[in-house]
Design a protein around this motif. Sequence first.
Motif, mmCIF file in Angstrom:
data_model
loop_
_atom_site.group_PDB
_atom_site.id
_atom_site.type_symbol
_atom_site.label_atom_id
_atom_site.label_comp_id
_atom_site.label_asym_id
_atom_site.label_seq_id
_atom_site.Cartn_x
_atom_site.Cartn_y
_atom_site.Cartn_z
ATOM 1 N N PRO A 25 0.707 -1.141 0.054
ATOM 2 C CA PRO A 25 -0.046 0.072 -0.131
ATOM 3 C C PRO A 25 1.053 1.310 -0.019
ATOM 4 N N ALA A 26 2.184 1.123 -0.315
ATOM 5 C CA ALA A 26 2.928 2.445 -0.037
ATOM 6 C C ALA A 26 4.294 2.212 -0.928
ATOM 7 N N MET A 27 5.114 3.328 -0.974
ATOM 8 C CA MET A 27 6.393 3.057 -1.479
ATOM 9 C C MET A 27 7.144 2.056 -0.546
ATOM 10 N N LEU A 28 8.089 1.285 -1.259
ATOM 11 C CA LEU A 28 8.882 0.468 -0.365
ATOM 12 C C LEU A 28 9.674 1.080 0.634
ATOM 13 N N PRO A 82 -1.338 8.118 -3.830
ATOM 14 C CA PRO A 82 -0.811 8.265 -5.322
ATOM 15 C C PRO A 82 -1.423 6.795 -6.037
ATOM 16 N N ASP A 83 -1.593 6.852 -7.276
ATOM 17 C CA ASP A 83 -1.652 6.046 -8.211
ATOM 18 C C ASP A 83 -0.889 4.710 -7.978
ATOM 19 N N MET A 84 -1.267 3.612 -7.796
ATOM 20 C CA MET A 84 -0.332 2.322 -7.501
ATOM 21 C C MET A 84 -0.166 1.460 -8.732
ATOM 22 N N ASP A 85 1.033 1.163 -9.203
ATOM 23 C CA ASP A 85 1.224 0.248 -10.371
ATOM 24 C C ASP A 85 1.809 -1.111 -9.855
ATOM 25 N N TYR A 86 0.921 -2.090 -10.095
ATOM 26 C CA TYR A 86 1.483 -3.462 -9.646
ATOM 27 C C TYR A 86 1.672 -4.512 -10.710
ATOM 28 N N LYS A 99 8.647 -4.574 -7.305
ATOM 29 C CA LYS A 99 8.831 -3.140 -7.527
ATOM 30 C C LYS A 99 7.969 -2.396 -6.598
ATOM 31 N N SER A 100 8.437 -1.141 -6.285
ATOM 32 C CA SER A 100 7.694 -0.230 -5.508
ATOM 33 C C SER A 100 6.501 0.104 -6.292
ATOM 34 N N PRO A 101 5.318 0.173 -5.919
ATOM 35 C CA PRO A 101 4.031 0.380 -6.636
ATOM 36 C C PRO A 101 4.037 1.899 -7.174
ATOM 37 N N THR A 102 4.556 2.731 -6.317
ATOM 38 C CA THR A 102 4.819 3.992 -6.681
ATOM 39 C C THR A 102 6.252 4.858 -6.093
ATOM 40 N N VAL A 103 6.679 5.876 -6.506
ATOM 41 C CA VAL A 103 7.882 6.564 -6.140
ATOM 42 C C VAL A 103 7.556 7.860 -5.750
ATOM 43 N N GLU A 104 6.118 7.991 -5.329
ATOM 44 C CA GLU A 104 5.950 9.531 -5.008
ATOM 45 C C GLU A 104 5.100 9.169 -3.586
ATOM 46 N N GLU A 105 5.130 10.278 -2.782
ATOM 47 C CA GLU A 105 4.478 10.361 -1.439
ATOM 48 C C GLU A 105 4.097 11.679 -0.901
ATOM 49 N N PHE A 106 3.418 11.895 -0.071
ATOM 50 C CA PHE A 106 2.919 13.213 0.491
ATOM 51 C C PHE A 106 4.093 13.314 1.629
ATOM 52 N N ILE A 107 4.698 14.624 1.617
ATOM 53 C CA ILE A 107 5.606 15.130 2.812
ATOM 54 C C ILE A 107 4.782 16.094 3.740
#
Length: 415
Positions: free
Chosen positions: A161-164, A371-375, A380-388
Amino acid sequence: MNKKLIRRAGAVLGAAALVATMSACSTKADGGSAEAGDVLTGAGISGDTITLGLLGDLTGPFAALTTEMNNGSILYWNEANAAGGVCGTYQVAFDTKDHGYNVQNSVSMYNQMTPNVLAYQALVGGSQTAAVLDQAEADHRLIVPSSATEHLAQSDVILTPAMLYNLDAELVLEYMLEQGTIAEGDTIGMVYLEGDYGESAHVGVQAFAERHDITLVDSLVKPTDSDMTSAVNNAVSQGATAFFIASVPAHTSSVATVLEAAGEDVAMAGSWPSYTASLMNNTGGQYLQDHFTAGSMATTFDLPAGEPIITAYEAEFGSTPETNQVPMGYGTAAMMHQILDRACELGDLTPEGVVAAKNDLGTLTSDGVMPDMDYTELGKSPTVEEFIIKLDSEAPGGIASREDGPYSNPAVTND
């Protein structure tokens, strides 16, 4: 129920027009065979009810995070049920158990729950999920873990459910470098939890350190440890200008307390399980407001996607959220809904069919909640972005975004 949110939920429900087109859904609970045009069902479906599992830590170090993540998922599914449920036929209910962040408990409870659940909306803990992974693969049970390790992401029954964790750590630190909070050649202290979560984040901090000539002073801790004085003093004595926390929220609080008591002016950062807004009520709370930056895989409540969620949450549960896990639970439930609707469209709502539907969809969305998640590629990580985020007592729920939306950095990739 908030009508605006119910309408919004309808827009989030995954594969468009499936509810309208799947009016022929049937409820063959034995899962043995289905007539043409019917939907095959099996374990976890009884009549017109789908049961999902919530197996988490309701009494241990991640209790606050688990409780609010569960509530976020419950909020979403209450809205979705009111809007017609899964493929216009099935209502979703939950089987909830508490493993107390104990690996053996998670194994025994998984075995108790699995015959009666279609999938796991949440299973808290990287080590806890890893302990049941082989059996889950044999059982064809889709699991949304509250964890993001590469090992778990390599399984087709896992919906990470998240970036690795390693990339999450790198991204937060790259943001701080970009902002000038830390600099090339600095010394960084790290407190990280033993097990899959902390050790995966440690890999990311090491990668960042190597890339930017950073000296890393790290301390491996256990969930039962309470006082971070030794770890903090060791790093500060070696010139640390920042700390990264990949551990339980209590350890983040302890680090802030020690730094504040010593009169230090040192930046702090953390991974997404490392904080709650309630930390601001502890000793060191003001220090955290002034010094702490972290990642979040879900929107904060001061952004447009988060505003209706906090309104509905307060109406539903009579309290204000204190963690980033409410929108995370909400967003992952939206993704699970897309998968279940897709399985229904494909005519197979058995556990095997749900896993196949997840793999068939590939990319899942949550209407900006996450973020949209690519499985499409295992491991691989499903996304490479997140909220800061930052902790802010004036913000809704006590957590505010430092940017207008998800953040990415070219240094942090899946390569």
